[in-house]
Structures are given as C-alpha cells and as structure tokens.
Design an enzyme around this catalytic site. Structure first.
Site, PDB file in Angstrom:
ATOM      1  N   SER A 138       0.857  -1.177   0.000  1.00  0.00           N
ATOM      2  CA  SER A 138       0.000   0.000   0.000  1.00  0.00           C
ATOM      3  C   SER A 138       0.897   1.231   0.000  1.00  0.00           C
ATOM      4  O   SER A 138       1.700   1.417   0.912  1.00  0.00           O
ATOM      5  CB  SER A 138      -0.889  -0.045   1.253  1.00  0.00           C
ATOM      6  OG  SER A 138      -1.609   1.154   1.388  1.00  0.00           O
ATOM      7  N   LYS A 164      -1.233  -0.951  -4.370  1.00  0.00           N
ATOM      8  CA  LYS A 164      -2.401  -0.133  -4.018  1.00  0.00           C
ATOM      9  C   LYS A 164      -1.902   1.278  -3.777  1.00  0.00           C
ATOM     10  O   LYS A 164      -0.884   1.465  -3.119  1.00  0.00           O
ATOM     11  CB  LYS A 164      -3.066  -0.714  -2.760  1.00  0.00           C
ATOM     12  CG  LYS A 164      -3.905   0.267  -1.945  1.00  0.00           C
ATOM     13  CD  LYS A 164      -4.693  -0.459  -0.862  1.00  0.00           C
ATOM     14  CE  LYS A 164      -4.814   0.356   0.408  1.00  0.00           C
ATOM     15  NZ  LYS A 164      -5.530  -0.378   1.473  1.00  0.00           N
ATOM     16  N   LYS A 166      -2.930   5.234  -2.411  1.00  0.00           N
ATOM     17  CA  LYS A 166      -3.881   6.060  -1.679  1.00  0.00           C
ATOM     18  C   LYS A 166      -4.261   7.224  -2.580  1.00  0.00           C
ATOM     19  O   LYS A 166      -3.402   7.814  -3.255  1.00  0.00           O
ATOM     20  CB  LYS A 166      -3.222   6.590  -0.403  1.00  0.00           C
ATOM     21  CG  LYS A 166      -2.928   5.480   0.607  1.00  0.00           C
ATOM     22  CD  LYS A 166      -4.227   4.950   1.178  1.00  0.00           C
ATOM     23  CE  LYS A 166      -3.974   3.986   2.322  1.00  0.00           C
ATOM     24  NZ  LYS A 166      -5.232   3.508   2.910  1.00  0.00           N
ATOM     25  N   ASP A 191      -7.261   3.368  -2.976  1.00  0.00           N
ATOM     26  CA  ASP A 191      -7.960   3.446  -1.678  1.00  0.00           C
ATOM     27  C   ASP A 191      -8.175   4.910  -1.314  1.00  0.00           C
ATOM     28  O   ASP A 191      -7.226   5.672  -1.130  1.00  0.00           O
ATOM     29  CB  ASP A 191      -7.113   2.756  -0.599  1.00  0.00           C
ATOM     30  CG  ASP A 191      -7.828   2.674   0.749  1.00  0.00           C
ATOM     31  OD1 ASP A 191      -8.974   3.153   0.865  1.00  0.00           O
ATOM     32  OD2 ASP A 191      -7.227   2.117   1.700  1.00  0.00           O
ATOM     33  N   GLU A 216     -11.294   1.136  -3.278  1.00  0.00           N
ATOM     34  CA  GLU A 216     -11.550   0.873  -1.860  1.00  0.00           C
ATOM     35  C   GLU A 216     -12.156   2.094  -1.174  1.00  0.00           C
ATOM     36  O   GLU A 216     -11.631   3.210  -1.293  1.00  0.00           O
ATOM     37  CB  GLU A 216     -10.219   0.475  -1.201  1.00  0.00           C
ATOM     38  CG  GLU A 216     -10.321   0.032   0.241  1.00  0.00           C
ATOM     39  CD  GLU A 216      -8.964  -0.436   0.792  1.00  0.00           C
ATOM     40  OE1 GLU A 216      -8.044  -0.740  -0.013  1.00  0.00           O
ATOM     41  OE2 GLU A 216      -8.812  -0.482   2.023  1.00  0.00           O
ATOM     42  N   ASP A 241     -13.898  -1.089   3.258  1.00  0.00           N
ATOM     43  CA  ASP A 241     -12.963  -1.251   4.378  1.00  0.00           C
ATOM     44  C   ASP A 241     -13.676  -0.676   5.611  1.00  0.00           C
ATOM     45  O   ASP A 241     -14.388  -1.389   6.334  1.00  0.00           O
ATOM     46  CB  ASP A 241     -11.648  -0.520   4.032  1.00  0.00           C
ATOM     47  CG  ASP A 241     -10.643  -0.453   5.171  1.00  0.00           C
ATOM     48  OD1 ASP A 241     -10.985  -0.795   6.305  1.00  0.00           O
ATOM     49  OD2 ASP A 241      -9.481  -0.026   4.939  1.00  0.00           O
ATOM     50  N   LYS A 265     -10.019  -6.462   8.263  1.00  0.00           N
ATOM     51  CA  LYS A 265      -8.960  -6.140   9.226  1.00  0.00           C
ATOM     52  C   LYS A 265      -9.475  -6.588  10.592  1.00  0.00           C
ATOM     53  O   LYS A 265     -10.517  -6.085  11.030  1.00  0.00           O
ATOM     54  CB  LYS A 265      -8.716  -4.628   9.288  1.00  0.00           C
ATOM     55  CG  LYS A 265      -8.143  -4.032   8.019  1.00  0.00           C
ATOM     56  CD  LYS A 265      -8.004  -2.520   8.147  1.00  0.00           C
ATOM     57  CE  LYS A 265      -7.459  -1.927   6.856  1.00  0.00           C
ATOM     58  NZ  LYS A 265      -7.480  -0.444   6.887  1.00  0.00           N
ATOM     59  N   GLY A 293      -4.364  -3.946   6.196  1.00  0.00           N
ATOM     60  CA  GLY A 293      -3.289  -3.723   7.161  1.00  0.00           C
ATOM     61  C   GLY A 293      -3.452  -2.382   7.839  1.00  0.00           C
ATOM     62  O   GLY A 293      -4.150  -1.494   7.326  1.00  0.00           O
TER      63      GLY A 293
END
Ligand code: OSB
Ligand code: MG
Length: 385
Positions: A138, A164, A166, A191, A216, A241, A265, A293
């Site tokens: 990530s 991934k 952000k 995400d 996400e 998430d 998670k 994570g």
C-alpha cells in the site's frame, strides 16, 4: 483443553517511527502509536496489538481511547478469569459498545496464549491452510505523480505483485492513469479512505477504465447506503474497508449491492473471531475478501498472515515485508517477501514470533501492569499500578 487463568496483564502504549511517512486522504503518519497487550497465565504469554493510532482519522478510535476502554472496562472483566476458547472472552466485554480495536487486541493475545498452550500455530487454530500468502504493498500519497511512479517502480523491483495507491480528491485519476501507462499489466487498486461523496461519482468514474482490481472505500465510513447507489454506476468493483465493522455489516453491504469485495482487518471488526465470521459469510456468498493492514508491528502482522491463509482470502493482502515499515521491529523474526510475491506463514506455536521484550520496553511511552492480587487488595475497579 483445560482453561488458562489470566494471572497478569500488561498494557503498553508504544511509538515506533515508520521508515517513511505514510500519507492518506485523512493525514500523514510518521510513527505508529498503538498498544501492545500481554496476557500471562499458565507459564505462557500471549501477545496482541491494538491497531488504533494517535489520531482519530481512520476511525473514531485512538491509542488513548482504547487505553481507557481496556483499563476501565475490558481488563477488569478479564483479569483472574479462565478461558479455554475465545467466544467466552467475547462475552466478558459484550456490554462494551464499539472500540473494536481494543477488543481485537486482547482477543489476539488470547488466541496466541491458547494456541501456545496447545502447541499449535495460530494458522492451525484459525483454520488456515498452506505455507504462504499472496501480498501487495500500500503506497501513500507522494509529493508528485513522478515521485509516485518512481516509488511504485521500486516496489515492483522489490517483487510486489500488487500495488495499491492512496487517493484523495485532486490526487486520483491522474495518478492512477500515470501508473497504468507506466505499468500496463500490474495488479493495481486505489484506496480513498472515505474522501468522496456521492456527488463526486463523476470524478470516481474517471478511474473506471483503468482496469483497476477495485476501488476501496470511496464514500463515508458510515455510508453503506450511498455505496449501494455508487456501485451500479461503475464497472470496477467497490471494496469496503471502514464501513464493515461486523459480519452483519457484510450482509447488509452484500444484500444492498454496496460492494463486490470486502477488506477484512481484525482490528476494525473486533477481532480475529469476527474476521472469520465475515470470511465465512463472504465465502458462502461468493464475495472475495483480502486482508487489510494498519501498519502493524510484527505482532499484528503475524496474526494477519495467519488469517490471510484462510481459503476465501482470494486477493493479495496489505501485508508487506517488515522492512517496508520498520528499521527495527519488536519481534525477532523478519517477514521477508518471497520471490513469488508471498509472505511465509509462521508455523511455531501461537503467533510464531518472538517478542523482543527489551526493545518493547524502549519504545513504550506508557505501561501498566495488572495482577490478580492487586485486584483483591486494592478494591480494584479499573486498574492498579
Ligand atoms: O485504509 O487500508 C487502509 C494504513 C493505515 C490506515 C488505513 C489503511 C492503511 C493502509 C496500510 O493502507 C496497509 C499496510 O499496513 O500496509
Ligand atoms: Mg483502506
């Protein structure tokens, strides 16, 4: 098995510097400030990580709120009790609303303790299979698009098979498109950590033709409803998430059509036991899941790796190698990326990692120790020194 009596509990608030700042739509983290729980009994110690951080950006929980909830409400119900399984632990804090991260931390410690007492790995206790789990990395928001492409190039060179990134409004489609152009075949996902509203659907659709694995949590953490309005407007799968705090929420999201994939998670959902309930619900309903994570130390990472070996964890997890996070971790074992883009699942009893208690002491900002004897002599309601 014979129940184990929890004779002694230790709680520590730690602060560990990340190897590099991690920027998301809700802020920048330069260190992880979480809690580590130790449950001691029967000559053994079980370890668990509370994945809250210093600020309430990802969820309402912080290291300090979870300390308060553990100290005043959860630990008094656990200390001196005996447990042979995790379900009876869940009952001891059944009256505590919310604070899933605090609950998950103690629960992970009990799993570790019970698995050690039985001489089996956490993987075995959870029902996981196989020697390795598929992982990805990530990547936080970078200063520029060029810097992002370089950063991703370096992770691909390290061997990460899935990237991934952000995103946030203004730092989204252009970034994703630049990566898609530079790396036409990589497994890529984004995400947003709740940075958009339904009115931004047009902006989100700009990423719909980039062959992303998933988008996400584009909308608010409490908004399964609007995600159900957004998903039909996209070809790309939405993955939730923040919105999924329990197996019930997974069912709502599925029945409403709010997502096609779920990130699990253990901290967010109140523990490994609820994580498995979500996993099982999703397996029965053809919803692929993957393990998210929270920039864990080796304690939380070991639990995530074991969890990710359950069969419906179909997509690579946000469980990267130790060195992607830490110069020095608080467990002896280093998680290393295998050439096939996997991490190896520990096989030793419990979490299968050895906590470096000397180092743990050094990174601790605050520590409290709870013993049964104090509970009796001090008329203890919350905790004692
Ligand atoms: O939303 O998945 C997230 C880290 C902190 C808070 C939220 C998230 C993340 C990550 C990091 O994406 C995943 C990792 O631990 O590598
Ligand atoms: Mg996320």
């Amino acid at each position: 098995m014979t129940p184990i009596r929890i004779e002694h509990i230790e709680l520590r608030q730690i602060s560990m510097p990340l190897v590099a700042p991690f920027e998301t739509s809700f802020g920048v983290e330069t260190e992880r400030e979480g809690l580590i729980v130790a449950l001691r009994g029967g000559g053994l110690t079980g370890w668990g990580e509370v994945v809250a951080s210093r600020e309430p950006g990802y969820s309402a929980e912080t290291a300090k709120t979870e300390w308060h909830i553990l100290h005043d409400f959860i630990i008094p119900g656990v200390l001196g009790k005996s447990f042979a399984e995790v379900e009876s632990l869940e009952k001891t804090y059944g009256g505590v609303r919310g604070h899933n991260m605090a609950k998950a931390g103690v629960q992970a410690a009990l799993y570790d303790l019970l698995a050690k007492a039985q001489g089996i790995s956490l993987q075995k206790m959870l029902g996981g299979k196989g020697k390795k789990v598929k992982v990805g990395v990530s990547v936080g928001i970078q200063p520029t698009t060029e810097a992002l492409v370089e950063r991703v190039q370096a992770y691909i060179a390290d061997g990460y098979p899935r990237i991934k990134i952000k995103i946030k409004p203004g730092r989204d489609a252009a970034e994703a498109r630049a990566l898609r152009q530079a790396f036409p075949d990589i497994l890529l996902q984004v995400d947003a950590n709740s940075a958009y509203t339904l009115e931004d659907a047009g902006r989100i659709k700009e990423m719909d033709d980039l062959n992303l694995l998933l988008i996400e949590q584009p909308l608010s953490e409490d908004d399964i409803f609007d995600h159900a309005k957004l998903q039909p407007q996209l070809k790309t799968a939405i993955c939730l998430d923040e919105s999924i705090l329990s197996a019930r929420h997974a069912r709502w999201a599925h029945e409403l059509g709010a997502c096609r994939i779920i990130n699990i998670k253990p901290g967010r959902v109140g523990g490994l036991r609820e994580a498995i309930r979500i996993h099982d619900y999703c397996a029965a309903n053809n919803i692929p899941v993957w393990c998210g994570g929270m920039l864990e130390t080796g304690i939380g990472r070991a639990a995530n790796v074991a969890l990710a070996s359950l069969p419906n964890f179909k997509l690579p997890g946000d469980i990267s190698a130790t060195k992607r996070y830490w110069k020095e971790d608080i467990v002896e074992e280093e998680f290393m990326l295998n050439p096939d883009g996997t991490l190896t699942v520990p096989t030793a009893p419990g979490l299968g990692v050895t906590v470096r208690e000397d180092l743990l002491e050094k990174v601790a900002l605050r520590k409290e120790s709870y013993r049964e004897t104090q509970k009796r002599t001090m008329g203890f309601v919350g905790g004692g020194k």
